[in-house]
Design a protein around this motif. Structure first.
Motif, PDB file in Angstrom:
ATOM      1  N   PHE A   1       8.097   7.420  -1.567  1.00 22.87           N
ATOM      2  CA  PHE A   1       7.922   8.862  -1.712  1.00 22.87           C
ATOM      3  C   PHE A   1       8.946   9.443  -2.686  1.00 22.87           C
ATOM      4  N   SER A   2      10.148   8.913  -2.686  1.00 27.22           N
ATOM      5  CA  SER A   2      11.167   9.383  -3.630  1.00 27.22           C
ATOM      6  C   SER A   2      10.771   9.060  -5.068  1.00 27.22           C
ATOM      7  N   ILE A   3      10.214   7.869  -5.283  1.00 25.49           N
ATOM      8  CA  ILE A   3       9.729   7.507  -6.618  1.00 25.49           C
ATOM      9  C   ILE A   3       8.595   8.438  -7.029  1.00 25.49           C
ATOM     10  N   LEU A   4       7.703   8.755  -6.107  1.00 23.40           N
ATOM     11  CA  LEU A   4       6.585   9.643  -6.418  1.00 23.40           C
ATOM     12  C   LEU A   4       7.061  11.070  -6.703  1.00 23.40           C
TER      13      LEU A   4
ATOM     14  N   ALA B   1       5.690  14.399   3.099  1.00 19.68           N
ATOM     15  CA  ALA B   1       5.778  12.997   3.504  1.00 19.68           C
ATOM     16  C   ALA B   1       7.216  12.496   3.417  1.00 19.68           C
ATOM     17  N   ALA B   2       7.935  12.885   2.371  1.00 16.84           N
ATOM     18  CA  ALA B   2       9.328  12.443   2.202  1.00 16.84           C
ATOM     19  C   ALA B   2      10.229  13.032   3.283  1.00 16.84           C
ATOM     20  N   ILE B   3      10.017  14.287   3.627  1.00 22.35           N
ATOM     21  CA  ILE B   3      10.821  14.917   4.686  1.00 22.35           C
ATOM     22  C   ILE B   3      10.570  14.223   6.026  1.00 22.35           C
ATOM     23  N   VAL B   4       9.297  13.969   6.316  1.00 16.66           N
ATOM     24  CA  VAL B   4       8.957  13.295   7.574  1.00 16.66           C
ATOM     25  C   VAL B   4       9.532  11.881   7.584  1.00 16.66           C
ATOM     26  N   ALA B   5       9.438  11.165   6.461  1.00 19.32           N
ATOM     27  CA  ALA B   5       9.999   9.809   6.386  1.00 19.32           C
ATOM     28  C   ALA B   5      11.515   9.843   6.557  1.00 19.32           C
ATOM     29  N   GLY B   6      12.170  10.850   5.968  1.00 22.95           N
ATOM     30  CA  GLY B   6      13.615  10.986   6.149  1.00 22.95           C
ATOM     31  C   GLY B   6      13.982  11.204   7.607  1.00 22.95           C
ATOM     32  N   ARG B   7      13.218  12.041   8.276  1.00 25.84           N
ATOM     33  CA  ARG B   7      13.444  12.265   9.711  1.00 25.84           C
ATOM     34  C   ARG B   7      13.212  10.976  10.501  1.00 25.84           C
ATOM     35  N   HIS B   8      12.203  10.235  10.122  1.00 28.39           N
ATOM     36  CA  HIS B   8      11.890   8.979  10.786  1.00 28.39           C
ATOM     37  C   HIS B   8      13.028   7.965  10.620  1.00 28.39           C
TER      38      HIS B   8
ATOM     39  N   ILE C   1       9.714   0.084   7.897  1.00 25.97           N
ATOM     40  CA  ILE C   1       8.550   0.721   7.282  1.00 25.97           C
ATOM     41  C   ILE C   1       8.879   2.146   6.820  1.00 25.97           C
ATOM     42  N   PRO C   2       9.537   2.990   7.652  1.00 23.26           N
ATOM     43  CA  PRO C   2       9.881   4.329   7.164  1.00 23.26           C
ATOM     44  C   PRO C   2      10.858   4.318   5.986  1.00 23.26           C
ATOM     45  N   GLU C   3      11.767   3.356   5.938  1.00 20.68           N
ATOM     46  CA  GLU C   3      12.682   3.264   4.795  1.00 20.68           C
ATOM     47  C   GLU C   3      11.917   2.896   3.524  1.00 20.68           C
ATOM     48  N   GLN C   4      10.974   1.980   3.645  1.00 23.72           N
ATOM     49  CA  GLN C   4      10.146   1.626   2.499  1.00 23.72           C
ATOM     50  C   GLN C   4       9.324   2.835   2.044  1.00 23.72           C
ATOM     51  N   SER C   5       8.785   3.566   3.020  1.00 16.27           N
ATOM     52  CA  SER C   5       7.998   4.762   2.704  1.00 16.27           C
ATOM     53  C   SER C   5       8.853   5.796   1.997  1.00 16.27           C
ATOM     54  N   LEU C   6      10.068   6.005   2.477  1.00 13.87           N
ATOM     55  CA  LEU C   6      10.959   6.990   1.870  1.00 13.87           C
ATOM     56  C   LEU C   6      11.276   6.621   0.419  1.00 13.87           C
ATOM     57  N   ILE C   7      11.462   5.350   0.155  1.00 14.39           N
ATOM     58  CA  ILE C   7      11.704   4.905  -1.227  1.00 14.39           C
ATOM     59  C   ILE C   7      10.475   5.194  -2.093  1.00 14.39           C
TER      60      ILE C   7
ATOM     61  N   LEU D   1       5.026  10.292  13.641  1.00 13.46           N
ATOM     62  CA  LEU D   1       5.673  10.521  12.349  1.00 13.46           C
ATOM     63  C   LEU D   1       4.988   9.734  11.235  1.00 13.46           C
ATOM     64  N   CYS D   2       4.522   8.537  11.547  1.00 11.75           N
ATOM     65  CA  CYS D   2       3.785   7.746  10.548  1.00 11.75           C
ATOM     66  C   CYS D   2       2.494   8.445  10.159  1.00 11.75           C
ATOM     67  N   ILE D   3       1.812   9.007  11.139  1.00 15.20           N
ATOM     68  CA  ILE D   3       0.564   9.719  10.861  1.00 15.20           C
ATOM     69  C   ILE D   3       0.836  10.912   9.963  1.00 15.20           C
ATOM     70  N   PHE D   4       1.906  11.655  10.220  1.00 14.25           N
ATOM     71  CA  PHE D   4       2.231  12.820   9.393  1.00 14.25           C
ATOM     72  C   PHE D   4       2.619  12.405   7.975  1.00 14.25           C
ATOM     73  N   GLN D   5       3.249  11.239   7.824  1.00 10.06           N
ATOM     74  CA  GLN D   5       3.555  10.737   6.481  1.00 10.06           C
ATOM     75  C   GLN D   5       2.265  10.410   5.735  1.00 10.06           C
ATOM     76  N   ARG D   6       1.319   9.826   6.430  1.00  7.16           N
ATOM     77  CA  ARG D   6       0.036   9.495   5.809  1.00  7.16           C
ATOM     78  C   ARG D   6      -0.696  10.764   5.376  1.00  7.16           C
ATOM     79  N   ILE D   7      -0.623  11.802   6.195  1.00 11.57           N
ATOM     80  CA  ILE D   7      -1.272  13.062   5.835  1.00 11.57           C
ATOM     81  C   ILE D   7      -0.682  13.595   4.534  1.00 11.57           C
ATOM     82  N   GLY D   8       0.646  13.565   4.409  1.00 15.17           N
ATOM     83  CA  GLY D   8       1.286  14.015   3.176  1.00 15.17           C
ATOM     84  C   GLY D   8       0.855  13.193   1.974  1.00 15.17           C
ATOM     85  N   LEU D   9       0.748  11.892   2.145  1.00 19.44           N
ATOM     86  CA  LEU D   9       0.313  11.018   1.057  1.00 19.44           C
ATOM     87  C   LEU D   9      -1.136  11.318   0.672  1.00 19.44           C
ATOM     88  N   MET D  10      -1.985  11.591   1.668  1.00 24.70           N
ATOM     89  CA  MET D  10      -3.382  11.931   1.374  1.00 24.70           C
ATOM     90  C   MET D  10      -3.488  13.270   0.649  1.00 24.70           C
TER      91      MET D  10
END
Length: 170
Positions: free
Chosen positions: A151-154, A83-90, A143-149, A40-49
């Motif tokens: 991604f939500s800002i973005l 990335a936000a959807i994947v982070a939410g699932r995470h 880490i996923p909660e931080q990522s979700l925050i 799931l972390c890898i898929f979040q990174r793909i979305g960010l890229m």
């Protein structure tokens, strides 16, 4: 303030956030802390890229045509939305009761080598025990909660960019 929120400046901000986010994940979490990313972390990174790639094209070329800006915006939004959807699932997996956490399975490399892509996506979103573990927190957030925050800002920045596309600064 209006000059800071021009179309190009907002795109540069997205590129910087993608670079900072990827650098944090790679250099701090992986290299310094020694964490291996779960699927799931890898898929979040793909979305960010993906978001960063579309934002980079938009920032470098600064297209004037509204249609081109909208296409680049949609690509960028799709990446960060993914990335936000994947982070939410995470985050959801991390908050499951211990008896409901899926068992650990083989790694993403094995899935990619042996399964069709549709099955890989299904397996990744099902999650595994490794995705539910919380290895590190900062200010009480995993880490996923931080990522979700982030991604939500973005996503909110993307709404501002849409506003700039529809109503450019004159």
């Amino acid at each position: 303030m209006r000059q800071l929120t021009t179309y190009r400046n907002l795109q540069v901000f997205l590129v910087l956030m993608a670079v900072i986010g990827m650098s944090f994940a790679l250099f701090f979490l992986q290299r310094y802390m020694g964490f291996s990313p779960c699927p799931l972390c890898i898929f979040q990174r793909i979305g960010l890229m993906v978001m960063g790639g579309f934002a980079l094209v938009a920032a470098v070329f600064n297209p004037k045509a509204i249609a081109v800006r909208l296409i680049l915006w949609l690509g960028s939004l799709a990446g960060i939305g993914w990335a936000a959807i994947v982070a939410g699932r995470h985050v959801w997996l991390q908050h499951l009761p211990a008896d409901q956490v899926p068992s650990c399975g083989p790694g993403l490399d094995y899935w990619l080598d042996t399964l069709p892509m549709q099955q890989v996506l299904k397996e990744v979103f099902t999650g595994s025990g490794e995705c539910a573990s919380i290895d590190w927190t900062f200010m009480g957030l995993s880490i996923p909660e931080q990522s979700l925050i982030l991604f939500s800002i973005l996503i909110l920045v993307h709404l501002l960019i849409l506003w700039r596309i529809v109503r450019p600064i004159r």
